[in-house]
Design an enzyme around this catalytic site. Structure first.
Site, mmCIF file in Angstrom:
data_model
loop_
_atom_site.group_PDB
_atom_site.id
_atom_site.type_symbol
_atom_site.label_atom_id
_atom_site.label_comp_id
_atom_site.label_asym_id
_atom_site.label_seq_id
_atom_site.Cartn_x
_atom_site.Cartn_y
_atom_site.Cartn_z
ATOM 1 N N GLU A 148 0.797 -1.389 -0.064
ATOM 2 C CA GLU A 148 -0.575 0.165 -0.025
ATOM 3 C C GLU A 148 0.917 1.550 0.253
ATOM 4 O OE1 GLU A 148 -2.758 -0.260 3.062
ATOM 5 O OE2 GLU A 148 -4.302 -1.050 1.841
ATOM 6 N N GLU A 152 -6.923 -6.848 -0.832
ATOM 7 C CA GLU A 152 -7.568 -6.775 0.176
ATOM 8 C C GLU A 152 -9.313 -7.007 -0.083
ATOM 9 O OE1 GLU A 152 -6.046 -4.038 3.563
ATOM 10 O OE2 GLU A 152 -4.056 -5.876 3.307
#
Length: 781
Positions: free
Chosen positions: A177, A246
């Site tokens: 991320e 995710e």
């Protein structure tokens, strides 16, 4: 014609068949076959090795193809070049358990994890190295990151666990991320991400590397999406498949916050919509959340429970209906695998957020009917037939004719969990307690620590994260006629401690904690100083270090000041700055150093006059292991803030894995209470399915199961138009002619599970004025 890219393909390694993992713009390809892949995150340190086989088996039974996990750097290298892969940190054992169950693995090495884990998975010693800056082109950081990443890869290679060696791991991840926070790093951030890609590729793992939330991921990295919805995600390269690393099945919980919940229907909608729009890899974050044992919770203020409202709950129970409804979706998607990965794709827009997507091969076609309108149902006319698609849902038709699944129509049971008292105790509600105070005299009265500096330091720098506790102590002397002593005096502390306890001359003057996500606050209390020597002792406490954001490692923790003594007399104010005073530091508490939580501790405990609501106090008791094999929880009702140990295992709150317990004989529970509480309310319980419910339309089959325990009674049953929710069903205006309760009692009571054909033939045909008929049932386990 889409070209295939094969990455480091091996035929045989050490006489073990090597799986060839590659990709194109459509899908991950395994041994030449494009795959629809359903994956789920299970973090091995958030459970125990004894739990892993059951968790992974249930994942497979739930229709998953793969298990995804992070690797937590600070857990494995708590001290530089000293490693720990024991117990629940046994990464290799976890990966082999995945392999034993016949599932694939996705290894997210990072080594930045986030994951609401303490400090995002980075060890604090890393922060304390000279000139260190995380996640940028900082040589010291890159050297340490490469050292740890290489070590993990070498460990996994040694055990032949990459697919290219015949192992289960089909994907590996570097960084995590970074794209979300990359902006403040400027050009150094861009250079860093290129370095990450080159470093990872040089490790020669033989499977593709992924970078999540990284739109500029350098080739051959595969960029992937994280979020609640990823159907609109477009990879940055036409040869990169549409992958979702995710899919947030719920959310994490913070102390004082509500239990997060994401509806089953919404999770299912997000997955079906993703596959409707060309996705072929979906990973649930989390599939099993588990427990933040020890001091692993991040934050600050992330709870010990990491349940995440996942399909498998914190204890490993099936979270129904989420688990079952998603299993049905997985089965349908797998049945369409070839069509979804090889078929030509066309879309029909019906307006008002309704659409049809058709996947067509020579063998046949599969369809998705999507309705993104949150309020109104859609009627779709397709190939001469009419289909009603409920609001915010997707209908899947594997043959483009017959509806096999709709994300809003749940046909699996809802399980209501209950907690039962510990039946192994004769009087489980009255544990016998002993106690002792935390010894603080050296700090409160003498101000004596381990080191002394003439400045205030960030807590991370002093403790190296070896403890949540740090004493800041100084001595202030006043002469008898000092002008301060005649004034109204106060102590003012500018604090970034998550919790602060302040003492002057051995007396507790007050406590304060950060609130509303504001971790920089001012503590100020009136104090009466004396002439001569005065000892100021400040106990700073962290509750999980920050784990997310640009330069998050530099977020202060502890007492960085300034600190003042203020004297007021009318309009006159005198200020004394203590920030550059001689400060003495002491990491940790005496009780922790003395290991009062160890069962063999020789420290004296008192059974007389056990105090309640006393700060900084230790309590101890013994208990019998609960009977049976249901998960065990400790209810810490009545306590404030602190730490709990069962047989020396630091579990902090809630879940007590049975592997922590002695099945025979006594077990020891030790508590340290900071704020003041009442341990007499503490109890051990087991959690299990108490009742199961269903509310299913006609022409479906519903299975009721009490999770390996018999169904004991049918509390409610009605076939017609009943309404309400589990635990509060009510009969409607139409009711079947046959006695529904009697039918279900005969078919289900005494059995561990039963399947029910919801039909008028079984229950009779009530006249519901044309409305769809359904069965509502609640069974007691």
């Amino acid at each position: 014609m889409v070209s295939l890219r094969f990455l480091l393909c091996f035929l045989f390694v050490s006489n073990v068949y090597a799986t060839i993992v590659s990709h194109d713009g459509r899908a991950i390809t395994i041994d030449g076959h494009r795959r629809v892949l359903l994956s789920g995150s299970i973090h091995y340190p958030r459970s125990t090795p004894e739990m892993w086989p059951d968790l992974i088996k249930k994942s497979k039974e739930g229709g998953l193809d793969a298990i995804e996990t992070y690797v937590f750097w600070n857990a494995h290298e708590p001290t530089r070049r000293q490693y720990d892969f024991s117990g629940k940190l046994d990464l290799i054992r976890f990966l082999k358990t995945i392999q034993d169950e016949g599932l694939y693995g996705v290894l997210r090495i990072g080594p930045y994890a986030c994951a609401e884990w303490n400090y995002g998975g980075f060890p604090v010693w890393l922060h304390n190295m000279p000139g260190m800056v995380f996640r940028t082109t900082n040589k010291a950081f890159m050297d340490e990151m490469q050292n740890f990443t290489t070590m993990i890869v070498d460990m996994v290679k040694k055990e032949n666990l990459f697919a290219s060696q015949g192992g289960p791991i089909i994907l590996a991840q570097i960084e995590n991320e970074y794209g979300n926070v990359m902006g403040p790093y400027g050009e150094s951030g861009k250079a860093y991400i290129k370095w990450c890609a080159n470093m990872a590729q040089s490790l020669d793992v033989g499977v593709p590397w992924i970078m999540c939330q990284q739109n500029d991921a350098p080739q051959p990295m595969l960029n992937t999406c994280n979020g609640f919805y990823c159907d609109n995600f477009v990879p940055n390269n036409p040869n990169t498949p549409k992958m979702w690393t995710e899919n947030w099945t719920g959310w994490f919980k913070q102390w004082g916050g509500k239990n997060p919940h994401r509806t089953t229907e919404d999770v299912a909608f997000s997955v079906a919509r993703f596959f409707q729009r060309g996705g072929t890899f979906n990973n649930y974050y989390m599939y099993h959340g588990g427990t933040n044992f020890d001091r692993t919770a991040g934050g600050p203020y992330i709870t010990t429970s990491y349940d995440y409202d996942a399909p498998l709950d914190e204890y490993g129970n099936l979270n129904q209906p989420k688990y079952g409804h998603l299993k049905q979706l997985h089965d349908v998607l797998h049945s369409m695998e070839r069509t979804l990965t090889y078929g030509n794709i066309s879309t029909i827009d019906f307006g008002n957020s309704a659409s049809a997507t058709i996947y067509k091969t020579e063998e046949g076609s599969s369809c998705f009917f999507g309705n993104g309108n949150e309020k109104s149902d859609a009627t779709i006319s397709f190939q001469g037939e009419s289909y009603v698609v409920p609001a915010w849902s997707v209908t899947i038709l594997p043959d483009c004719k017959n509806e096999a699944y709709n994300t809003a129509k749940i046909t699996t049971q809802t399980s209501m969990m209950v907690k039962k008292p510990n039946e192994a105790e004769d009087t489980p509600s009255t544990l016998k307690w002993s106690w002792r105070p935390e010894n603080m005299d050296n700090f409160l009265l003498k101000g004596k620590g381990e080191s002394t500096q003439t400045q205030l330091f960030d807590q991370k720098v002093v403790t190296n994260d070896q403890s949540d506790y740090l004493w800041y102590m100084t001595t202030v002397k006043f002469k008898k006629r000092d002008p301060f002593l005649g004034k109204n005096m106060s102590l003012r502390v500018n604090s970034t401690a998550h919790v602060l306890h302040a003492f002057v001359n051995g007396k507790h003057i007050g406590s304060q904690h950060a609130e509303n996500d504001k971790f920089n606050y001012v503590f100020e209390k009136d104090v009466k100083f004396k002439s001569g020597r005065n000892v100021i002792a400040l106990l700073s406490i962290t509750v999980g270090l920050a784990n997310y954001g640009a330069f998050f490692e530099s977020k202060p923790a502890g007492i960085t000041g300034p600190i003042f003594i203020t004297g007021r007399n009318g309009d006159e104010t005198i200020v004394k700055d203590l920030s550059a005073h001689k400060w003495s530091y002491k990491t940790g508490l005496i009780g922790f150093e003395s290991q009062l939580f160890r069962t063999e501790s020789m420290s004296k405990w008192s059974v007389e006059s056990v105090p309640f609501n006393r700060t900084m106090t230790w309590y101890k008791t013994t208990f019998k292991s609960p009977l049976g094999n249901d998960p065990v929880v400790v209810d810490l009702m009545g306590l404030g803030k602190g730490t709990a140990w069962v047989l020396q295992s630091n579990m902090l709150r809630y879940h007590v894995p049975r592997s922590f317990l002695n099945a025979e004989g006594d077990n020891t529970l030790v508590l340290f209470e900071e704020m003041g509480g009442n341990p007499s309310l503490v109890s051990f319980q087991t959690t299990r399915v108490g009742s199961v419910c269903a509310n299913v339309y006609e022409k479906n089959i519903i299975e009721l199961s009490c999770d390996r325990k018999p169904i004991s009674a049918i509390k409610f049953a009605s076939f017609g138009n009943p309404y309400g929710n589990c635990g509060s069903f009510v009969k409607g205006t139409c009711e079947s002619s046959n006695n529904t309760v009697d039918i279900l009692t005969q078919e289900c009571v005494g059995k561990e599970k039963c399947s029910i054909d919801v039909s008028s033939e079984k229950f009779g045909a009530p006249d519901c004025s044309g409305a769809a008929r359904r069965l509502a049932v609640e069974a007691i386990c």
